[in-house]
Write a protein that holds these residues in place. Structure first.
Motif, PDB file in Angstrom:
ATOM      1  N   ARG A 346      13.496 -11.184   5.820  1.00 20.59           N
ATOM      2  CA  ARG A 346      12.050 -11.211   6.054  1.00 20.59           C
ATOM      3  C   ARG A 346      11.824 -12.154   7.232  1.00 20.59           C
ATOM      4  O   ARG A 346      11.793 -13.369   7.097  1.00 20.59           O
ATOM      5  N   ALA A 347      11.661 -11.612   8.404  1.00 21.94           N
ATOM      6  CA  ALA A 347      11.646 -12.418   9.617  1.00 21.94           C
ATOM      7  C   ALA A 347      10.307 -13.119   9.817  1.00 21.94           C
ATOM      8  O   ALA A 347       9.239 -12.521   9.676  1.00 21.94           O
ATOM      9  N   CYS A 348      10.374 -14.395  10.171  1.00 22.10           N
ATOM     10  CA  CYS A 348       9.180 -15.148  10.550  1.00 22.10           C
ATOM     11  C   CYS A 348       8.576 -14.530  11.802  1.00 22.10           C
ATOM     12  O   CYS A 348       9.285 -14.142  12.733  1.00 22.10           O
ATOM     13  N   ILE A 349       7.237 -14.437  11.819  1.00 17.70           N
ATOM     14  CA  ILE A 349       6.549 -13.839  12.968  1.00 17.70           C
ATOM     15  C   ILE A 349       5.854 -14.889  13.834  1.00 17.70           C
ATOM     16  O   ILE A 349       5.129 -14.544  14.769  1.00 17.70           O
ATOM     17  N   GLY A 350       6.058 -16.165  13.530  1.00 18.94           N
ATOM     18  CA  GLY A 350       5.508 -17.217  14.377  1.00 18.94           C
ATOM     19  C   GLY A 350       3.997 -17.275  14.407  1.00 18.94           C
ATOM     20  O   GLY A 350       3.404 -17.709  15.395  1.00 18.94           O
ATOM     21  N   ALA A 405       5.695  -4.020  -4.192  1.00 23.99           N
ATOM     22  CA  ALA A 405       7.063  -4.537  -4.192  1.00 23.99           C
ATOM     23  C   ALA A 405       7.314  -5.433  -5.397  1.00 23.99           C
ATOM     24  O   ALA A 405       8.321  -5.289  -6.101  1.00 23.99           O
ATOM     25  N   VAL A 406       6.399  -6.374  -5.645  1.00 23.99           N
ATOM     26  CA  VAL A 406       6.601  -7.313  -6.748  1.00 23.99           C
ATOM     27  C   VAL A 406       6.534  -6.600  -8.092  1.00 23.99           C
ATOM     28  O   VAL A 406       7.350  -6.849  -8.991  1.00 23.99           O
ATOM     29  N   ALA A 407       5.575  -5.685  -8.249  1.00 26.64           N
ATOM     30  CA  ALA A 407       5.477  -4.944  -9.510  1.00 26.64           C
ATOM     31  C   ALA A 407       6.748  -4.148  -9.786  1.00 26.64           C
ATOM     32  O   ALA A 407       7.223  -4.077 -10.926  1.00 26.64           O
ATOM     33  N   ALA A 408       7.313  -3.541  -8.745  1.00 27.88           N
ATOM     34  CA  ALA A 408       8.554  -2.780  -8.920  1.00 27.88           C
ATOM     35  C   ALA A 408       9.732  -3.700  -9.217  1.00 27.88           C
ATOM     36  O   ALA A 408      10.591  -3.382 -10.052  1.00 27.88           O
ATOM     37  N   GLU A 409       9.798  -4.852  -8.544  1.00 28.33           N
ATOM     38  CA  GLU A 409      10.873  -5.805  -8.811  1.00 28.33           C
ATOM     39  C   GLU A 409      10.838  -6.280 -10.262  1.00 28.33           C
ATOM     40  O   GLU A 409      11.875  -6.610 -10.846  1.00 28.33           O
ATOM     41  N   GLN A 410       9.670  -6.306 -10.856  1.00 29.67           N
ATOM     42  CA  GLN A 410       9.535  -6.735 -12.245  1.00 29.67           C
ATOM     43  C   GLN A 410       9.951  -5.647 -13.229  1.00 29.67           C
ATOM     44  O   GLN A 410      10.028  -5.903 -14.430  1.00 29.67           O
ATOM     45  N   ALA A 442       5.138  -8.245  10.040  1.00 30.24           N
ATOM     46  CA  ALA A 442       4.669  -8.384   8.656  1.00 30.24           C
ATOM     47  C   ALA A 442       4.651  -7.035   7.952  1.00 30.24           C
ATOM     48  O   ALA A 442       5.046  -6.916   6.784  1.00 30.24           O
ATOM     49  N   ALA A 443       4.189  -5.995   8.664  1.00 29.03           N
ATOM     50  CA  ALA A 443       4.178  -4.653   8.076  1.00 29.03           C
ATOM     51  C   ALA A 443       5.593  -4.135   7.874  1.00 29.03           C
ATOM     52  O   ALA A 443       5.914  -3.548   6.825  1.00 29.03           O
ATOM     53  N   THR A 444       6.453  -4.369   8.859  1.00 27.17           N
ATOM     54  CA  THR A 444       7.846  -3.921   8.754  1.00 27.17           C
ATOM     55  C   THR A 444       8.544  -4.574   7.575  1.00 27.17           C
ATOM     56  O   THR A 444       9.220  -3.910   6.768  1.00 27.17           O
ATOM     57  N   SER A 447       6.992  -3.450   4.140  1.00 26.43           N
ATOM     58  CA  SER A 447       7.348  -2.054   3.860  1.00 26.43           C
ATOM     59  C   SER A 447       8.784  -1.951   3.368  1.00 26.43           C
ATOM     60  O   SER A 447       9.086  -1.218   2.414  1.00 26.43           O
ATOM     61  N   ALA A 448       9.679  -2.691   4.028  1.00 31.22           N
ATOM     62  CA  ALA A 448      11.088  -2.666   3.621  1.00 31.22           C
ATOM     63  C   ALA A 448      11.273  -3.246   2.227  1.00 31.22           C
ATOM     64  O   ALA A 448      12.080  -2.738   1.433  1.00 31.22           O
ATOM     65  N   GLU A 449      10.544  -4.294   1.901  1.00 32.04           N
ATOM     66  CA  GLU A 449      10.652  -4.888   0.571  1.00 32.04           C
ATOM     67  C   GLU A 449      10.202  -3.900  -0.504  1.00 32.04           C
ATOM     68  O   GLU A 449      10.832  -3.789  -1.566  1.00 32.04           O
ATOM     69  N   ALA A 450       9.120  -3.190  -0.235  1.00 30.71           N
ATOM     70  CA  ALA A 450       8.641  -2.210  -1.203  1.00 30.71           C
ATOM     71  C   ALA A 450       9.652  -1.088  -1.393  1.00 30.71           C
ATOM     72  O   ALA A 450       9.921  -0.653  -2.521  1.00 30.71           O
ATOM     73  N   ALA A 451      10.226  -0.624  -0.280  1.00 29.12           N
ATOM     74  CA  ALA A 451      11.206   0.456  -0.373  1.00 29.12           C
ATOM     75  C   ALA A 451      12.449   0.004  -1.140  1.00 29.12           C
ATOM     76  O   ALA A 451      12.962   0.734  -2.004  1.00 29.12           O
ATOM     77  N   ARG A 452      12.958  -1.199  -0.852  1.00 28.06           N
ATOM     78  CA  ARG A 452      14.150  -1.697  -1.553  1.00 28.06           C
ATOM     79  C   ARG A 452      13.886  -1.904  -3.037  1.00 28.06           C
ATOM     80  O   ARG A 452      14.789  -1.771  -3.863  1.00 28.06           O
ATOM     81  N   ALA A 453      12.650  -2.234  -3.376  1.00 25.76           N
ATOM     82  CA  ALA A 453      12.308  -2.463  -4.786  1.00 25.76           C
ATOM     83  C   ALA A 453      12.195  -1.168  -5.577  1.00 25.76           C
ATOM     84  O   ALA A 453      12.093  -1.197  -6.807  1.00 25.76           O
ATOM     85  N   GLY A 454      12.202  -0.028  -4.877  1.00 25.60           N
ATOM     86  CA  GLY A 454      12.140   1.250  -5.565  1.00 25.60           C
ATOM     87  C   GLY A 454      10.755   1.838  -5.698  1.00 25.60           C
ATOM     88  O   GLY A 454      10.539   2.750  -6.511  1.00 25.60           O
ATOM     89  N   VAL A 455       9.810   1.353  -4.891  1.00 24.18           N
ATOM     90  CA  VAL A 455       8.455   1.906  -4.934  1.00 24.18           C
ATOM     91  C   VAL A 455       8.470   3.337  -4.394  1.00 24.18           C
ATOM     92  O   VAL A 455       9.100   3.622  -3.370  1.00 24.18           O
ATOM     93  N   GLU A 456       7.774   4.233  -5.069  1.00 22.38           N
ATOM     94  CA  GLU A 456       7.584   5.585  -4.539  1.00 22.38           C
ATOM     95  C   GLU A 456       6.432   5.530  -3.534  1.00 22.38           C
ATOM     96  O   GLU A 456       5.276   5.306  -3.911  1.00 22.38           O
ATOM     97  N   ILE A 457       6.738   5.719  -2.271  1.00 25.85           N
ATOM     98  CA  ILE A 457       5.752   5.554  -1.204  1.00 25.85           C
ATOM     99  C   ILE A 457       5.308   6.930  -0.707  1.00 25.85           C
ATOM    100  O   ILE A 457       6.145   7.744  -0.287  1.00 25.85           O
ATOM    101  N   ARG A 458       4.010   7.160  -0.730  1.00 24.93           N
ATOM    102  CA  ARG A 458       3.448   8.411  -0.241  1.00 24.93           C
ATOM    103  C   ARG A 458       2.477   8.099   0.899  1.00 24.93           C
ATOM    104  O   ARG A 458       1.379   7.587   0.660  1.00 24.93           O
ATOM    105  N   THR A 459       2.874   8.387   2.123  1.00 26.38           N
ATOM    106  CA  THR A 459       1.969   8.228   3.256  1.00 26.38           C
ATOM    107  C   THR A 459       1.207   9.526   3.491  1.00 26.38           C
ATOM    108  O   THR A 459       1.531  10.564   2.911  1.00 26.38           O
ATOM    109  N   SER A 460       0.189   9.458   4.352  1.00 28.53           N
ATOM    110  CA  SER A 460      -0.696  10.608   4.627  1.00 28.53           C
ATOM    111  C   SER A 460      -1.225  11.207   3.325  1.00 28.53           C
ATOM    112  O   SER A 460      -1.315  12.422   3.162  1.00 28.53           O
TER     113      SER A 460
END
Length: 662
Positions: A346-350, A405-410, A442-444, A447-460
């Protein structure tokens, strides 16, 4: 051992201690103290970074004398009541294999707070005034100077007795030791002023006294600005000469190099450089220091990624890399780098918003991307739910992504729906502003944290009643953000008036001529648009209803942005709200009195106004519903991400309550 970063994970010896890797969390104020002492919150904060693989942790400054209280929450090492706190944090850090030092500090004239809101009182070598905090210090007597030197020694001995591995004398950023050395500040005529030798004497005696107090088994280092980068500040040649003389004392084990000076806005931006400054920019200063000493050198200055640290070490510009904000944002960055899991970082964005920004507000530091920072005892370790619940998150902005992300990690079953084709919400617009591109990270990251946690992501996927019914969630988290709101204006003729969000999203071609940018809040949006247009060649007037442009932005970041706007030719008007526009004139009402300002020859007006919360009109049935972020009340990314964390945590709390009552 890392294949990608072999130099970064090579052990290094500082005096009598071997550090497991080259990653350093440098001294930084956290506002996590308990009445000037180390308590459980500060211990947990540093333990998280030690557990995350950091090699060396340096505690925030510890005052060595009663006159060293530069804020109302500074740690003090002036009596034995401090020892249990140092012992506790040393034990916590050592449990995870990291090394820990403490900083020895006296601010001199760099004092921020007075007692109970009164103007601060400060002491210094001479009575040279300090510009940034508007302090006129009291010149120290010779006896008082000697008493402060003794304070460095007794504080060092006290800290060493607690199990801390080393002490670091702070002579950076224009603090007391370097005030004595600077001939533009030190006008004394006793043995601590005048000649170069006399001006070096204070720091030399401090170094010698500290070494004698702690003995050979404790590391002693020095933090110093390689260049102060401000009016009347010390330049690199002066600093290098000083280091050469200090080296001859044979008392120091390492140098920690940074840049900048606290006494002016111009110099202070380097204390915590924001995203406008290039990553790793201070390594040219550490490279110069390495040419005049054989002792190890570490460097601070926007080293946010492991590859930046690796290249600086491999190329010989430094021996160790200070990655403090990188670990505020991701306490596990060292462990992730060591196993080459760079995609998980999770990279710092300054942005400086919740770290140094919180400190300057006098509240505990955190991170807009990782609000668990500074709240370790509240949110960590992450609880697991007994029974997985079906959770629907509506909105893929920062708050929705964090909640998902947090809900899925739980252990919950989470579906996130975003109406647009891309995740990130308003961050996607923010990153298009000048010197703001890193904010898109921050978005990147989320988004990656949610995907790694197993969230089903539906865009559009705009959420309709049919989708709500089909998902049949146990709980719904509404994170639908905010929409543009235009103020009520009198618009005559064919005046061209655009909302800021519309302008950033559509990027329309604007007519030649002066652009009036109006800003209700004093944040990045109006200022960023003004800079973009001015740098493109438009004459620009930025009018803000705040006291001044960038009033809502963290000080160091604002300093750089406003100076860039000034160089680009932006004209400023403060305390003014837009009330009307005609064919070529903007009319602005003073927020202070009855005066109306007219800005003439206006070709177009861009309005950054107060946004409006957006919430869906849907029937969620028996599902629990939590509204977060801008959908609750338009604010910033920080509040949205925090509320996402809080919403998900409350799901786990509810699960525990259900289990207890079953």
């Amino acid at each position: 051992m890392s294949h990608l970063f072999p130099h970064l994970f090579e052990p290094i010896t500082l005096g009598p201690r071997t550090i497991r890797n080259r990653i350093v969390s440098s001294g930084h104020d956290t506002v996590l103290d308990e009445h000037g002492q180390i308590g459980p919150d500060l211990v947990a904060y540093h333990e998280a970074r030690a557990a995350g693989g950091c090699g060396l942790i340096v505690l925030q400054v510890s005052g060595v004398h009663e006159t060293a209280r530069y804020t109302n929450h500074v740690l003090m090492a002036t009596d034995d009541s401090a020892v249990p706190g140092y012992r506790a944090v040393a034990g916590a850090v050592h449990r995870h294999g990291a090394t820990i030092f403490a900083q020895l500090f006296h601010p001199g004239r760099e004092v921020m707070d007075g007692e109970r809101g009164m103007a601060p009182r400060a002491v210094a070598p001479s009575d040279a005034p300090q510009e940034r905090f508007k302090v006129v210090p009291e010149a120290l007597s010779t006896a008082e100077v000697e008493d402060i030197i003794a304070g460095y020694a007794t504080s060092a001995a006290r800290i060493a007795s607690s199990g801390i591995d080393g002490v670091e004398i702070v002579a950076s950023h224009g603090y007391l030791p370097i005030q004595f050395f600077n001939p533009r500040i030190n006008t004394r005529t006793d043995r601590y002023g005048g000649s170069p030798e006399n001006r070096r004497r204070f720091l030399a005696e401090v170094v010698t006294a500290v070494r004698a107090a702690v003995g050979p088994g404790i590391v002693v280092g020095l933090r110093i600005s390689g260049e102060e980068k401000t009016e009347d500040g010390l330049v690199a040649t002066e600093i290098l000469d000083l280091i050469g003389h200090l080296d001859d004392l044979e008392a120091l084990d390492y140098y920690s190099v940074t840049a900048g000076d606290s006494s002016t806005l111009q110099g202070a931006v380097h204390i915590v450089p924001s995203m406008q400054i290039d990553p790793g920019y201070a390594t040219n200063l550490s490279a110069q220091v390495k040419k005049v000493t054989d002792r190890p050198v570490m460097v601070a200055g926007r080293i946010n990624q492991p590859h930046e640290a690796e290249s600086a070490i491999a190329e010989g510009r430094t021996d160790m890399a200070v990655m403090t904000r990188a670990m505020i944002c991701d306490p596990e960055i060292a462990a992730k780098s060591q196993r080459d899991a760079v995609d998980e970082i999770r990279a710092c964005i300054g942005c400086n918003q919740a770290c140094i920004g919180h400190f300057q507000q006098g509240v505990p530091i955190s991170c807009i991307q990782h609000p668990e920072t500074g709240r370790e005892l509240t949110f960590l370790p992450r609880p697991r739910v007994r029974r997985a619940h079906r959770v629907l998150v509506i909105g893929g902005g920062p708050g929705g992504l964090k909640a998902a992300a947090v809900a899925a990690e739980q252990g919950n079953d989470v579906v996130l729906c975003e109406r647009g084709p891309h995740l990130g919400g308003a961050v996607l617009l923010a990153q298009t502003l000048p010197y703001r591109s890193e904010f898109g990270g921050a978005a990147t990251n989320l988004s990656a944290e949610a995907a790694r946690a197993g969230v089903e992501i539906r865009t559009s996927t705009p959420v309709t009643q049919d989708i709500v019914d089909a998902i049949a969630a146990d709980h719904v988290i509404v994170a639908t953000g905010a929409a543009e709101r235009m103020p009520e204006l009198e618009i005559a003729d064919d005046a061209l008036v655009l909302g800021a969000r519309t302008y950033l999203a559509d990027e329309p071609r604007l007519p030649a001529g002066r652009i009036l940018v109006t800003d209700w809040k004093g944040d990045w949006i109006g200022l960023g648009i003004a800079i973009r247009l001015a740098e493109a060649g438009h004459p620009v007037t930025l009018a803000t209803a705040a006291n001044f442009a960038g009033a809502a932005i963290q000080q160091y970041t604002r300093t750089l942005l406003v100076s860039q706007a000034m160089r680009a030719g932006v004209e400023f008007l403060g305390d003014a709200r837009l009330v009307g526009v005609d064919e070529d004139t903007g009319y602005l009402q003073s927020t202070l009195c009855e005066i109306v300002h007219e800005v003439e020859n206006v070709a177009a007006t861009i309005v950054s106004g107060a946004p409006r919360a957006v919430r869906p009109d849907l029937d969620f049935g028996a599902a629990g519903v939590t509204v977060i972020g801008d959908a609750l009340a338009p604010r910033t990314v920080e509040e949205a991400v925090y509320e996402g964390l809080l919403a998900a945590t409350e799901l786990a709390d509810r699960d525990r309550a259900e289990a207890a009552s079953a």
